[in-house]
Design an enzyme around this catalytic site. Structure first.
Site: not given
Lengths: 502, 484
Positions: B36, B131, B155
Site C-alpha cells: 500500500k 482504504s 481499512s
C-alpha cells in the site's frame, strides 16, 4: 534621569521612578534599571503613603541535556556543527518516523530531579504541543504536560546581602516540576532577501524544563537560584549548562502586587542568555511594572524580550498570537516507567529498566555539600567556599596548592582569590588557563612562608606569570638592590625570563 | 484497473528480489508482493495518493517492507488508496478510484441485471472498499500473492471482504508501524491481504515482533507458527455479538452469518450470543479520536522539509496555508479541521477525554466477553457487498466511512486481532466476508479458526473474463498460493 529603586529584599519595593526636573518623559529603553545595583541601603523614594509593592518572580529554565544523541533519535548532539549536518529522518519529521526515547536523557532528568529533591514519578507521560513554526518540523513538540518525570522539589541557594560577601543568606525556591521535552531547530531570518533559513541540528535535542515556583522577588535572587542550578547541573553532568551556547535558557515570569492582594498580571521575559542579564531583566521588568501601575496603567499578560544592549525589556512581536497548543497524548510513546529497588522486577533486563535508587546512590556531591566539606576540611570561610565553586577548576587548584605548601589553607585561599584571580581577570584568563600552575603557586607560597621572599615579590612573580611583563623591571630592580648593583641587568633579565618561562 | 499507484521498474525488481540468484533469502523468496502506498519504500515514490506527497521519494524502508525484502519477496508495486488512508472506498485518492476486479468477473456479469441508469456496462463496476483497495484488488486479481494494507478502522478487512480475499488486522503492537505513514497512531496496524489464511500466517510470521524503531511494539520475540492441516474447533467457544446486527445489515449477510454460526455448532463448538453494549458509541468516539490524531499527524505537511510546496511566498504562514490547501483533498482538510476543534482547550475534556473513556469501555466490553470464556467472536465484516462506484458517490466520505467502518473499527479501538475470511458470493455475484475477532496476541488461535472456516465455505475463485483462456494457469496459481 536615573531611576532609583528602593527595596529591601524582604520582597518589598517601592515606587522608584523619579521624574528628573523638567526632564523628558521616560522613553521605554532610555532608562537604567537601577534596581540591580541598589540593594538595601537605598532610601525609598516613592510618593509617601503609597503601599509598597511586592514583586513575584518565577522561572522556567530550559537545560539542554548533555548526551551523545538526541531525545528521540540517534542524531548526534554537538554545538556549532555545520547547519543541518546532525538531522535524522525523525528530526526532519519525515512521514512514518517514530520517536524512540533516549535512555541517557531519562537518566539525566532523574539525576537532576533527585538533586533538586523532587519526587520522581514512576510513571510519566509524553504529550504533543502543537504550533506551526518553521523550526518545528513536525508541527508539534513532544513534551510532558500532564505527568512530568519529576515534581515537588526545592533548590537552596545563597546570596550576599548588600554586596558583602560576609553576609550571606540562604533561600529556597520550590521546584514545581521537571519535564523532558524536545528542543526546536533554529530559524535565521534573512530580511534583505526576505527568506528564513532553518537549521535543524538542534531540533530534537533533549531538554529538561525546570519550572521554579514564584518564590523569588528580585533579579539577584533569580540570578543566584539559576547560578546554583547551573552548578548542580554541571556537577551532575546532566547538562553542560553553558548559557552562551544556549544550553541553559531562562524565561522569567514577573508580576507585582500590594501585600495582601492577589498576584498581579504577569509578563514573561524571554531570551535571557546570561545570569547577569537575568538579574537586570527581572529588575527592569519589576521597575517597569511598578511605574506602569503607579501611572495608572495596566500590565498586559504578554511576552517580552530582554534587549541586553539597551538594558530593557521590550514586548515581543507575538508571532503566534494567542496560542491554543491543542495538547494531546503522544500515541507513539508508551508511558515512561521507572523503578526503584522495591518495585524492580526480579527477572528484568537491566538494560531495559531505569532504577531510581541505583542513580540516587551514585549521585556526586552537590555543590552545597562540597562547600560544607571545604569549610570543614580547610577551615575557610563559607563565602570562600562559594568563591571556590564559582569557577570550574578553582577548587582543584586550591586543593593542589594546599597539598604542596606549608602555608595554612586559610592564608592560601586569600592568595588565590585576591591575588591570583585578579591577575587572571586582568588578562581574561580562567583558572584552567592559568599560567601560574598550582606547583609554582605552592613554591612561591612556601618561599613566602619561609620568609625567603617578600609578599611583594611573590605578587610580582605571579603578575608576570599571569602575563604582566611590565612587572619584570620591578623584579630586576629587586635583584639589583639585593646585589647592591653588582649584577648585570641584561643578564639578570635573561635569567629571570628563563626562570619564569619554566 | 488502477490498483497500482506506481510501479517500480524492472531493474529495481532484480535488485530487490534474489530471483535467479540461486540462494533463497527466506520463506518469501521470489514471491511477488504489493505494498500500500502509505508505507515508505526507499528510492520508490511514496504518495499516500495525495498531491501533498506526489513525487515524494522516501530515503528509507518501512520496517515491514524491509522485512519482506529480507525474506526475498519481490516488490511488485505500490498500491492505490484513499488519500492518506482516509476513506472506505479507495475512491478518494489523487490517482482516481480503484476498481474491484470482481466487476469484471463472470460471476458478477452473469448475475448483474443492468438498471436503467447504467446500460453501458462500463459504469457498473463496483468499488473495492477501502482504504487498502489497491492492495485487495492486486491480490484478488492474481497480480501478487500477498499485499500489505493498513488497518485503522477496517481499512484492510473492508476491501478484503469486498474483493473476496483474506484480510488480517493483527493485534496492535505485534507488527511495527515504523515507516507506515500514520492515520491514527494509536489504532493503525499494518494489515496483511492474501488469498488464503495459511498465506496470511506465513506473511505474519515474517513481519511480527519487536522493532526497536517502534516503541509500541511488543518486547517479546514472536515465534512464527504454522496452522494445523486439520483444525479442530470442537472445543472452542464462539461468541455472536448481538450489537453487530446493525441497521443496514443486508439480509443475505445476516443469513450467511447465522449459517456460519451453525457450521461451528455442528462442528461441536459452543456458540453463544454475547453483548458488547458500548459498540454503538464506537463510531462517534472513533470519529473524535481519529480526527484529533489526524490533525496532529498532518501538521508536519507544511511544504518546508518535503512534499508539495505552494508557490505562494508572501509569508511563511500564507505558504503553509496555500500548501495545505493545494496538497490535501477535502476529506483530509475536513478531518484536520474537526480534529483541531476537538483538541481546543475548551473542547478537549468534552470530546477527546470523553472519547478516550468510551474507548476504554469498548475495550472492556471485549475483555469481559473473552474473560467469560468466549475464544473468538464471529461477526459480519461489512453491511453489504460492494456497491457500484456511481452508487457509492451518492454519499459523502464521512457518511460512508461511518457506515462502512461500523463493524470493523471496534477491534481497532480495543487493539484486537481480527480477520476477514471470504465466505460466499452475494446474489449479485460479489464476495461477502465474515469477520473473526480474537484475543490480544492470540493470532494463532484466530487464524486456526479462520482456516477451519475457510475450508468449510470453499469460497469460489474469481473468474476473470479477460483471463478466461488462462483459466488453467490461474488455477495453478491458486493452488500454489499457499506457499507455506
Amino acid at each position: 534621569m536615573a531611576a532609583v529603586a528602593a527595596r529591601g529584599c524582604g520582597g518589598v519595593w517601592r515606587r522608584a521612578w523619579q521624574h528628573g526636573a523638567g526632564g523628558p518623559g521616560p522613553s521605554p529603553c532610555g532608562r537604567r534599571a537601577a534596581a540591580s545595583s541598589a540593594r538595601g541601603g537605598a532610601v525609598p523614594v516613592g510618593k509617601s503613603g503609597l503601599a509598597p509593592w511586592v514583586p513575584v518572580v518565577g522561572l522556567e529554565i530550559h537545560a539542554q541535556i548533555s548526551s551523545n544523541s538526541k531525545l528521540f533519535s540517534g542524531s548526534q548532539v554537538q554545538f556549532a556543527a555545520p547547519p543541518n549536518s546532525l538531522v535524522s529522518f525523525f528530526d526532519a519529521s519525515l512521514p512514518g518516523t517514530l520517536p524512540v526515547l533516549n535512555r541517557r536523557c531519562v537518566e539525566a532528568a532523574v539525576m537532576t530531579g533527585l538533586a533538586l529533591n523532587c519526587s520522581i514519578n514512576k510513571k510519566s507521560l509524553f504529550d504533543r504541543k502543537h504550533y506551526f513554526y518553521a523550526d518545528l518540523p513536525a508541527g508539534y513538540q513532544i513534551t510532558q504536560q500532564r505527568v512530568p518525570i519529576a515534581v515537588n522539589g526545592s533548590l537552596s541557594y545563597s546570596l550576599c546581602i548588600d554586596n558583602k560577601m560576609s553576609q550571606m543568606v540562604t533561600k529556597t525556591v520550590r521546584i514545581k516540576q521537571i519535564q523532558l521535552e524536545q528542543d526546536s531547530g533554529k530559524s535565521l531570518h534573512d530580511d534583505t532577501r526576505s527568506q528564513t533559513l532553518v537549521d535543524l541540528n538542534r531540533a530534537g535535542v533533549g531538554l529538561m524544563e525546570v519550572v521554579m515556583e514564584p518564590d523569588m522577588c528580585c533579579g539577584e535572587e533569580a540570578a543566584a537560584a539559576v547560578r546554583e542550578l547551573q552548578l548542580i547541573l554541571q556537577t551532575l553532568g546532566s547538562s553542560q549548562a553553558v548559557m552562551a551556547e544556549g544550553q541553559l535558557r531562562v524565561d522569567a515570569n514577573v508580576s507585582v502586587h500590594h501585600p495582601g492582594e492577589p498576584y498581579g498580571v504577569r509578563t514573561e521575559v524571554k531570551n535571557i542568555n546570561s545570569i547577569r542579564f537575568l538579574a537586570k531583566a527581572v529588575d527592569y521588568e519589576i521597575q517597569r511594572q511598578i511605574e506602569e501601575l503607579e501611572n495608572g496603567g495596566t500590565i498586559l499578560n504578554e511576552t517580552r524580550a530582554f534587549d541586553s544592549k539597551l538594558g530593557c525589556t521590550v514586548p515581543m512581536r507575538d508571532k503566534e498570537g494567542k496560542q491554543d497548543y491543542r495538547f494531546m497524548p503522544e500515541p507513539n510513546l508508551p508511558p515512561l516507567i521507572l523503578y526503584d529497588a522495591k518495585s524492580l522486577p526480579a527477572n528484568m533486563n537491566h538494560q531495559q529498566v531505569i532504577n531510581i535508587d541505583w542513580i540516587h546512590e551514585r549521585l556526586p556531591d552537590l555543590p552545597s555539600v562540597t562547600r560544607a566539606k571545604l569549610v570543614e576540611r580547610y577551615g575557610i570561610l563559607p563565602e570562600h567556599s562559594f568563591a571556590l565553586l564559582n569557577e570550574d577548576g578553582l577548587t582543584e587548584f586550591f586543593e593542589n596548592v594546599v597539598k604542596q605548601t606549608q602555608m595554612k589553607p586559610k592564608k592560601v585561599i586569600g592568595w588565590i582569590l585576591n591575588v591570583l584571580l585578579s591577575y587572571l581577570k586582568q588578562h581574561s584568563l580562567t583558572v584552567k588557563e592559568s599560567p601560574v600552575s598550582s606547583v609554582l603557586m605552592a613554591d612561591l607560597l612556601n618561599l613566602l612562608e619561609k620568609k625567603e621572599i617578600s609578599s611583594t615579590a611573590a605578587k610580582q612573580v605571579m603578575a608576570i606569570k599571569a602575563g604582566n611583563l611590565k612587572v619584570l623591571n620591578k623584579l630586576i630592580g629587586l635583584v639589583q638592590r639585593e646585589t647592591q648593583g653588582r649584577s648585570n641587568p641584561v643578564l639578570v633579565k635573561q635569567l629571570l625570563e628563563k626562570k619564569l618561562s619554566e | 484497473m488502477k490498483a497500482a499507484a506506481s510501479l517500480a521498474d524492472l531493474d529495481t525488481f532484480a535488485e530487490l528480489g534474489s530471483v535467479g540468484s540461486g540462494q533463497p533469502l527466506g520463506v518469501l523468496d521470489g514471491i511477488p508482493i504489493a505494498v500500500k502506498d502509505n508505507f515508505n519504500t526507499a528510492g520508490i515514490e511514496t504518495t499516500c495518493a495525495s498531491n501533498m506527497l506526489k513525487g515524494y521519494i522516501s530515503p528509507y524502508n518501512a520496517t515491514v517492507v524491509q522485512k519482506l525484502l529480507d525474506q526475498g519477496a519481490v516488490l511488485l508495486g505500490k498500491t492505490n488508496l484513499d488519500e492518506f488512508a482516509m476513506g472506505s472506498g479507495s475512491t478518494d485518492g489523487v490517482f482516481g478510484p480503484v476498481r474491484n476486479p470482481w466487476s469484471y468477473s463472470r460471476q458478477y456479469k452473469e448475475k448483474y441485471v443492468p438498471k436503467s441508469f447504467s446500460e453501458d456496462g462500463e459504469s457498473n463496476w463496483v468499488i473495492t472498499g477501502g482504504s487498502s483497495g489497491g492492495s485487495a484488488a492486486a491480490v484478488s486479481s492474481f497480480t501478487c500473492f500477498a499485499a500489505l494494507g493498513s488497518d485503522t478502522g477496517g481499512s484492510t478487512r473492508n476491501p478484503a471482504a469486498h474483493c473476496g480475499v483474506v484480510g488480517l488486522k493483527p493485534t496492535y503492537g505485534l507488527i511495527s508501524r515504523h515507516g507506515l505513514i500514520p492515520l491514527v497512531n494509536s489504532m493503525d496496524v499494518p494489515g496483511i491481504l492474501t488469498r488464503c489464511v495459511d498465506d496470511a500466517a506465513v506473511v505474519l510470521g515474517s513481519l511480527a515482533g519487536h522493532d526497536p524503531k517502534d516503541s509500541t511494539t511488543i518486547q517479546d520475540n514472536f515465534k512464527p507458527f504454522e496452522l494445523p492441516d486439520l483444525p479442530d474447533v470442537s472445543k472452542l467457544s464462539i461468541g455472536i455479538p448481538k450489537e453487530y446486527q446493525a441497521p443496514g445489515l443486508s439480509s443475505e449477510i445476516l443469513a450467511l452469518w447465522s449459517k456460519a454460526a451453525d457450521l461451528f455448532k455442528h462442528a461441536g463448538a459452543k456458540v453463544t450470543e454475547v453483548s458488547l453494549p458500548h459498540t454503538r458509541y464506537s463510531i462517534v468516539c472513533y470519529h473524535v479520536l481519529c480526527t484529533a490524531e489526524v490533525a496532529s499527524n498532518m501538521a508536519r505537511f507544511d511544504g518546508l522539509e518535503y512534499g508539495h510546496r505552494s508557490d505562494m511566498n508572501k509569508s511563511t504562514e500564507s505558504m503553509y496555508a496555500a500548501t495545505r490547501r493545494e496538497g490535501f483533498n477535502d476529506v483530509v482538510r475536513g478531518r484536520i479541521l474537526s480534529g483541531n476543534y476537538f483538541l481546543l482547550k475548551q473542547n478537549y475534556e468534552n470530546y477527546f477525554i470523553k472519547a478516550q473513556k468510551v474507548r476504554r469501555l469498548i475495550a472492556n466490553d471485549f475483555l469481559k466477553v473473552f474473560r467469560s470464556g468466549v475464544d473468538i467472536l464471529l461477526t459480519p465484516t461489512t453491511l453489504s457487498d460492494a456497491v457500484p462506484y456511481i452508487e457509492f458517490l451518492k454519499e459523502d466520505n464521512r457518511t460512508r466511512s461511518a457506515q462502512d467502518d461500523i463493524l470493523t473499527q471496534a477491534a481497532n479501538m480495543a487493539g484486537l486481532p481480527a480477520i476477514n475470511v471470504p465466505a460466499a458470493l452475494s446474489e449479485r455475484g460479489l464476495p461477502i466476508g465474515l469477520q473473526f475477532i480474537g484475543r490480544s496476541f492470540q493470532e494463532k488461535q484466530l487464524l486456526t479458526v479462520a482456516k477451519w472456516f475457510e475450508k468449510q465455505v470453499k469460497f469460489p475463485m474469481i473468474q476473470l473474463e479477460e483471463v478466461k483462456r488462462h483459466n488453467h494457469d490461474v488455477f495453478q496459481h491458486q493452488r500454489s498460493a499457499s506457499f507455506s
